[in-house]
Design a protein around this motif. Structure first.
Motif, PDB file in Angstrom:
ATOM      1  N   THR A  28       0.825  -1.201   0.000  1.00 54.05           N
ATOM      2  CA  THR A  28       0.000   0.000   0.000  1.00 54.05           C
ATOM      3  C   THR A  28       0.860   1.252   0.000  1.00 54.05           C
ATOM      4  OG1 THR A  28      -1.741  -1.187   1.196  1.00 54.05           O
ATOM      5  CG2 THR A  28      -1.856   1.207   1.203  1.00 54.05           C
ATOM      6  N   THR A  29       1.948   1.214   0.758  1.00 54.53           N
ATOM      7  CA  THR A  29       2.845   2.374   0.797  1.00 54.53           C
ATOM      8  C   THR A  29       3.421   2.665  -0.573  1.00 54.53           C
ATOM      9  OG1 THR A  29       3.427   1.819   3.084  1.00 54.53           O
ATOM     10  CG2 THR A  29       4.840   3.367   1.944  1.00 54.53           C
ATOM     11  N   LYS A  30       3.857   1.640  -1.284  1.00 54.68           N
ATOM     12  CA  LYS A  30       4.422   1.853  -2.621  1.00 54.68           C
ATOM     13  C   LYS A  30       3.353   2.285  -3.612  1.00 54.68           C
ATOM     14  CE  LYS A  30       8.624  -0.879  -2.254  1.00 54.68           C
ATOM     15  NZ  LYS A  30       9.469  -1.956  -2.814  1.00 54.68           N
ATOM     16  N   ASP A  31       2.128   1.773  -3.450  1.00 54.89           N
ATOM     17  CA  ASP A  31       1.037   2.219  -4.324  1.00 54.89           C
ATOM     18  C   ASP A  31       0.851   3.726  -4.229  1.00 54.89           C
ATOM     19  OD1 ASP A  31       0.472  -0.268  -5.318  1.00 54.89           O
ATOM     20  OD2 ASP A  31      -1.268  -0.636  -4.041  1.00 54.89           O
ATOM     21  N   LEU A  32       0.945   4.262  -3.035  1.00 54.74           N
ATOM     22  CA  LEU A  32       0.708   5.683  -2.836  1.00 54.74           C
ATOM     23  C   LEU A  32       1.978   6.517  -2.995  1.00 54.74           C
ATOM     24  CD1 LEU A  32      -1.761   5.611   0.198  1.00 54.74           C
ATOM     25  CD2 LEU A  32      -2.302   5.907  -2.208  1.00 54.74           C
ATOM     26  N   LEU A  33       3.018   6.195  -2.242  1.00 57.25           N
ATOM     27  CA  LEU A  33       4.194   7.069  -2.191  1.00 57.25           C
ATOM     28  C   LEU A  33       5.113   6.915  -3.392  1.00 57.25           C
ATOM     29  CD1 LEU A  33       5.165   6.920   1.594  1.00 57.25           C
ATOM     30  CD2 LEU A  33       3.385   8.230   0.433  1.00 57.25           C
ATOM     31  N   GLU A  34       5.008   5.806  -4.128  1.00 54.86           N
ATOM     32  CA  GLU A  34       5.856   5.626  -5.309  1.00 54.86           C
ATOM     33  C   GLU A  34       5.056   5.720  -6.604  1.00 54.86           C
ATOM     34  OE1 GLU A  34       8.311   2.145  -4.843  1.00 54.86           O
ATOM     35  OE2 GLU A  34       9.440   3.050  -3.195  1.00 54.86           O
ATOM     36  N   LYS A  35       4.019   4.935  -6.738  1.00 53.67           N
ATOM     37  CA  LYS A  35       3.236   4.973  -7.977  1.00 53.67           C
ATOM     38  C   LYS A  35       2.476   6.285  -8.134  1.00 53.67           C
ATOM     39  CE  LYS A  35       2.713  -0.066  -8.202  1.00 53.67           C
ATOM     40  NZ  LYS A  35       1.771  -1.211  -8.192  1.00 53.67           N
ATOM     41  N   ARG A  36       2.152   6.935  -7.034  1.00 57.28           N
ATOM     42  CA  ARG A  36       1.477   8.240  -7.082  1.00 57.28           C
ATOM     43  C   ARG A  36       2.355   9.300  -6.419  1.00 57.28           C
ATOM     44  NH1 ARG A  36      -4.893   6.734  -5.694  1.00 57.28           N
ATOM     45  NH2 ARG A  36      -4.906   4.707  -6.755  1.00 57.28           N
ATOM     46  N   SER A  37       3.644   9.214  -6.684  1.00 61.57           N
ATOM     47  CA  SER A  37       4.595  10.085  -5.992  1.00 61.57           C
ATOM     48  C   SER A  37       4.360  11.565  -6.283  1.00 61.57           C
ATOM     49  CB  SER A  37       6.030   9.714  -6.386  1.00 61.57           C
ATOM     50  OG  SER A  37       6.222   9.860  -7.782  1.00 61.57           O
ATOM     51  N   ARG A  38       3.752  11.892  -7.418  1.00 59.98           N
ATOM     52  CA  ARG A  38       3.478  13.298  -7.722  1.00 59.98           C
ATOM     53  C   ARG A  38       2.598  13.923  -6.634  1.00 59.98           C
ATOM     54  NH1 ARG A  38       3.628  16.422 -12.308  1.00 59.98           N
ATOM     55  NH2 ARG A  38       4.264  14.607 -13.535  1.00 59.98           N
ATOM     56  N   SER A  85       4.762  13.460  -2.421  1.00 56.17           N
ATOM     57  CA  SER A  85       6.180  13.752  -2.190  1.00 56.17           C
ATOM     58  C   SER A  85       6.405  14.985  -1.330  1.00 56.17           C
ATOM     59  CB  SER A  85       6.905  13.914  -3.533  1.00 56.17           C
ATOM     60  OG  SER A  85       6.925  12.702  -4.242  1.00 56.17           O
ATOM     61  N   ASP A  86       5.326  15.575  -0.847  1.00 56.20           N
ATOM     62  CA  ASP A  86       5.445  16.757   0.003  1.00 56.20           C
ATOM     63  C   ASP A  86       5.705  16.334   1.451  1.00 56.20           C
ATOM     64  OD1 ASP A  86       5.554  19.421   0.535  1.00 56.20           O
ATOM     65  OD2 ASP A  86       3.448  19.853   0.117  1.00 56.20           O
ATOM     66  N   ARG A  87       6.059  17.289   2.275  1.00 59.21           N
ATOM     67  CA  ARG A  87       6.249  17.062   3.698  1.00 59.21           C
ATOM     68  C   ARG A  87       5.216  17.871   4.486  1.00 59.21           C
ATOM     69  NH1 ARG A  87       9.141  12.496   3.697  1.00 59.21           N
ATOM     70  NH2 ARG A  87      11.390  12.756   3.434  1.00 59.21           N
ATOM     71  N   PRO A 136      11.466   3.828  12.636  1.00 63.92           N
ATOM     72  CA  PRO A 136      10.275   2.976  12.583  1.00 63.92           C
ATOM     73  C   PRO A 136       9.093   3.574  11.846  1.00 63.92           C
ATOM     74  CG  PRO A 136      11.221   2.988  14.792  1.00 63.92           C
ATOM     75  CD  PRO A 136      11.929   4.049  14.015  1.00 63.92           C
ATOM     76  N   LEU A 137       9.016   4.910  11.784  1.00 58.90           N
ATOM     77  CA  LEU A 137       7.931   5.572  11.053  1.00 58.90           C
ATOM     78  C   LEU A 137       8.463   6.420   9.900  1.00 58.90           C
ATOM     79  CD1 LEU A 137       5.671   6.707  14.042  1.00 58.90           C
ATOM     80  CD2 LEU A 137       5.427   4.678  12.611  1.00 58.90           C
ATOM     81  N   GLY A 138       9.736   6.268   9.581  1.00 57.61           N
ATOM     82  CA  GLY A 138      10.316   7.050   8.502  1.00 57.61           C
ATOM     83  C   GLY A 138      10.145   8.543   8.753  1.00 57.61           C
ATOM     84  N   VAL A 139      10.106   9.299   7.673  1.00 54.30           N
ATOM     85  CA  VAL A 139       9.793  10.724   7.731  1.00 54.30           C
ATOM     86  C   VAL A 139       8.453  10.909   7.046  1.00 54.30           C
ATOM     87  CG1 VAL A 139      10.528  13.059   7.114  1.00 54.30           C
ATOM     88  CG2 VAL A 139      12.240  11.327   7.675  1.00 54.30           C
ATOM     89  N   ALA A 140       7.522  11.569   7.714  1.00 56.97           N
ATOM     90  CA  ALA A 140       6.155  11.665   7.212  1.00 56.97           C
ATOM     91  C   ALA A 140       6.085  12.382   5.869  1.00 56.97           C
ATOM     92  CB  ALA A 140       5.286  12.386   8.239  1.00 56.97           C
ATOM     93  N   HIS A 141       5.164  11.933   5.027  1.00 54.24           N
ATOM     94  CA  HIS A 141       4.841  12.603   3.769  1.00 54.24           C
ATOM     95  C   HIS A 141       3.554  13.405   3.952  1.00 54.24           C
ATOM     96  CE1 HIS A 141       7.428  10.095   0.848  1.00 54.24           C
ATOM     97  NE2 HIS A 141       7.776   9.739   2.071  1.00 54.24           N
ATOM     98  N   ILE A 163       1.871   8.643   7.168  1.00 54.48           N
ATOM     99  CA  ILE A 163       2.893   7.981   7.985  1.00 54.48           C
ATOM    100  C   ILE A 163       3.031   6.538   7.531  1.00 54.48           C
ATOM    101  CG2 ILE A 163       3.536   7.238  10.310  1.00 54.48           C
ATOM    102  CD1 ILE A 163       1.959   9.628  11.384  1.00 54.48           C
ATOM    103  N   ALA A 164       4.224   6.185   7.028  1.00 57.71           N
ATOM    104  CA  ALA A 164       4.505   4.804   6.622  1.00 57.71           C
ATOM    105  C   ALA A 164       5.088   4.064   7.816  1.00 57.71           C
ATOM    106  CB  ALA A 164       5.485   4.795   5.446  1.00 57.71           C
ATOM    107  N   ASN A 165       4.343   3.094   8.313  1.00 57.84           N
ATOM    108  CA  ASN A 165       4.763   2.365   9.513  1.00 57.84           C
ATOM    109  C   ASN A 165       5.743   1.262   9.127  1.00 57.84           C
ATOM    110  OD1 ASN A 165       5.051   1.171  11.993  1.00 57.84           O
ATOM    111  ND2 ASN A 165       2.892   0.620  12.252  1.00 57.84           N
ATOM    112  N   VAL A 166       7.020   1.638   9.064  1.00 54.99           N
ATOM    113  CA  VAL A 166       8.075   0.694   8.703  1.00 54.99           C
ATOM    114  C   VAL A 166       8.147  -0.451   9.718  1.00 54.99           C
ATOM    115  CG1 VAL A 166      10.577   0.465   8.396  1.00 54.99           C
ATOM    116  CG2 VAL A 166       9.386   2.468   7.477  1.00 54.99           C
ATOM    117  N   TRP A 167       7.839  -0.162  10.959  1.00 53.88           N
ATOM    118  CA  TRP A 167       7.859  -1.190  11.996  1.00 53.88           C
ATOM    119  C   TRP A 167       6.879  -2.321  11.645  1.00 53.88           C
ATOM    120  CZ3 TRP A 167      10.877  -1.857  16.291  1.00 53.88           C
ATOM    121  CH2 TRP A 167      10.457  -2.780  17.234  1.00 53.88           C
ATOM    122  N   ALA A 168       5.682  -1.968  11.218  1.00 54.03           N
ATOM    123  CA  ALA A 168       4.685  -2.982  10.860  1.00 54.03           C
ATOM    124  C   ALA A 168       5.158  -3.823   9.681  1.00 54.03           C
ATOM    125  CB  ALA A 168       3.352  -2.318  10.533  1.00 54.03           C
TER     126      ALA A 168
END
Length: 526
Positions: free
Chosen positions: A86-96, A99-101, A367-372, A392-397
């Protein structure tokens, strides 16, 4: 007449598009948000939130709400993602769109607004990222490998002489690579003043650079206007102290690099490579600012992540001695115990890479990366994600997904090896170092620094639990720092040199190019 018909047709088309957009927008806003705690259940849910390790609570929510979770606190929308897919679907495939903070209220008061990892997505961030890539992209990072191997030998030297100070030696190793690559600064083997400056700056910084920690300042901004003597003004006092330490961290090594460049003694580095192009005028001053902030971001980020991961590695070796035994057997078979492993040996040492991967997974450093942040409204799997949501991408999960990593709490490098002993395609670096356009740009250098240190330490040392007065193992429960990054607190252990060739037991190192007294004088004068 033809002109009037075209005009009407055009007006009709424009009107149709506007109406269609309005209807689409209304339909989107009628779609449900992802599941999550409701307004009625939110207060007890938040009271049960693990304030120290929030990723643990978010992972527990996954069993109730799923991989995509929506939480609203006052006027702020939070989306928590608990799966890599799910994270890659949103943060990579829809990175446009992702990609903000988000705005983090603690960055400016604590002096960390310079760090381009937290910049909003735009031209200033792109300028910093371009400079960073000049030194740390995959091809450029290859040029750093001889230096990384040399620093690894220095780490062995320090561990041999003072094994009880392993935390400081690992910190020195991590800082020395970053300082050499960024500023052409040779870190002293022990007690370097610039490393001390960095440690002071990061001590307060990593604790407050998260959305959860910044939320209280977002809700109560008046806390920064309290006088420092006022009861409860701890955050104000911490912020003032942090700003001083961060200013020292940003300015001191940059001035050092400027001085060397002006004297003509500078070796190639990120800063020296661009200083010659800075002249005068507003554009030149702006470029100098970008260069200073980019170099500081590289310096701080590389030190914190590499140091934390290597301390996790030492912890794993102490707790899982069978792993280091297998690793040493692999190294001995390849290098025949008469030299240290180098990068040419890496393809022949798959178990060492498996250990590195498991170290990244077992205790993820962020564990939670840097929020987008979502730049616009979006719809995913039938759920509406509002514009401006903090993602928030929960890397821990992801690291503790039992379907992917059975017995995830155990340190098992073999999970990354195929039956034939070769590495599998599963590499936690794919989610540990971030996603999309905001993934860590220094991950290639970090990977090489980690591998060089891990291979060298396994070839040279054994790691064991400490012994008490009766000769029994000292048992302990690992504890960790908390904040943006996570690192083991010092734990009791014994680091023992292996019976190797004398040339490997006590590595012979070249003298630092810059004398320690000169280094100390410069720092004090700055």
């Amino acid at each position: 007449m033809p002109w009037s018909i075209d005009y009407r047709v055009g007006l009709s088309l424009v009107s149709s598009v506007i109406v269609a957009c309005l209807i689409t927008n209304l339909k989107r806003k009628r779609l449900p948000r992802p599941p999550g705690p409701t307004a009625l259940s939110l207060l007890p849910t938040l009271l049960g939130l693990d304030k120290v390790d929030p990723w643990v609570t978010y992972t527990q929510w996954q069993a109730v709400y799923g991989d995509l979770i929506y939480v609203k606190l006052l006027n702020q929308n939070f989306i928590i993602i608990n799966s890599e897919m799910t994270t890659k679907d949103l943060l990579e495939k829809r990175s446009r769109n992702y990609s903000d903070r988000p705005f983090i209220a603690t960055l400016e008061p604590f002096g960390w607004a310079f760090n381009f990892a937290f910049y909003r997505y735009g031209d200033e961030w792109r300028a910093c990222r371009r400079l960073f890539h000049q030194c740390f992209q995959a091809k450029a990072a290859m040029n750093l490998r001889p230096m990384q191997l040399s620093k690894a030998r220095q780490l062995l030297d320090n561990l041999h002489d003072e094994p009880q100070n392993y935390v400081a030696h690992i910190a020195t190793y991590s800082a020395s690579i970053a300082m050499s690559a960024v500023y052409d600064y040779e870190v002293a083997p022990r007690g370097d003043p610039v490393v001390a400056i960095l440690e002071k700056a990061l001590y307060l910084g990593v604790k407050v650079m998260t959305p959860e920690r910044a939320f209280i300042l977002s809700v109560f901004p008046f806390l920064m206007r309290l006088p420092v003597w006022f009861p409860g003004a701890t955050i104000k006092r911490d912020a003032l102290l942090s700003r001083k330490h961060v200013s020292d961290m940003v300015e001191t090594p940059f001035k050092y690099a400027q001085k060397n460049a002006a004297s003509g003694t500078a070796a190639p580095s990120l800063v020296s490579g661009f200083l010659g192009g800075i002249e005068s005028g507003d554009e030149a001053r702006q470029f100098g600012k970008v260069l200073k902030y980019t170099s500081s971001t590289a310096f701080g980020g590389a030190w914190e992540t590499t140091s934390s991961i290597l301390q996790v590695f030492v912890l794993a070796m102490v707790l899982y001695p069978a792993v280091q035994e297998r690793a040493r057997a692999e190294i001995d078979a390849v290098v025949e115990r008469d030299r240290l492993p180098n990068f040419d040996d890496r393809p022949s040492l798959p178990y060492i890479d498996a250990i590195l991967r498991e170290t990244l997974r077992w205790q993820p450093v962020a564990p939670l990366g840097v929020a987008h942040s979502a730049s616009g409204d979006d719809v995913y799997e039938g759920y509406f994600i509002p514009r401006g949501s903090t993602i928030i991408a929960n890397v821990w999960a992801m690291s503790f997904d039992e379907r992917r990593y059975p017995n995830a709490s155990e340190f098992v490098p073999e999970r990354f090896l195929a039956p034939d002993g070769e590495l599998t395609s599963d590499d936690p670096a794919g989610f540990v170092f971030g996603f999309g356009r905001r993934a860590c740009p220094g991950r290639y250098t970090a990977d090489a620094s980690l591998w060089a240190a891990i291979a060298a330490m396994l070839a040279t040392f054994e790691f064991w639990k400490d012994k008490d007065a009766q000769g029994q193992d000292v048992e302990f429960v690992p504890t960790f720092t908390n904040g943006l990054t996570r690192c083991p607190l010092p734990f009791p252990c014994r680091i023992i040199s292996r019976p190797l060739d004398a040339a490997l037991r006590v590595p012979t190192l070249p003298s630092p190019r810059h004398d320690q007294s000169v280094r100390q004088d410069f720092v004090e004068s700055s």
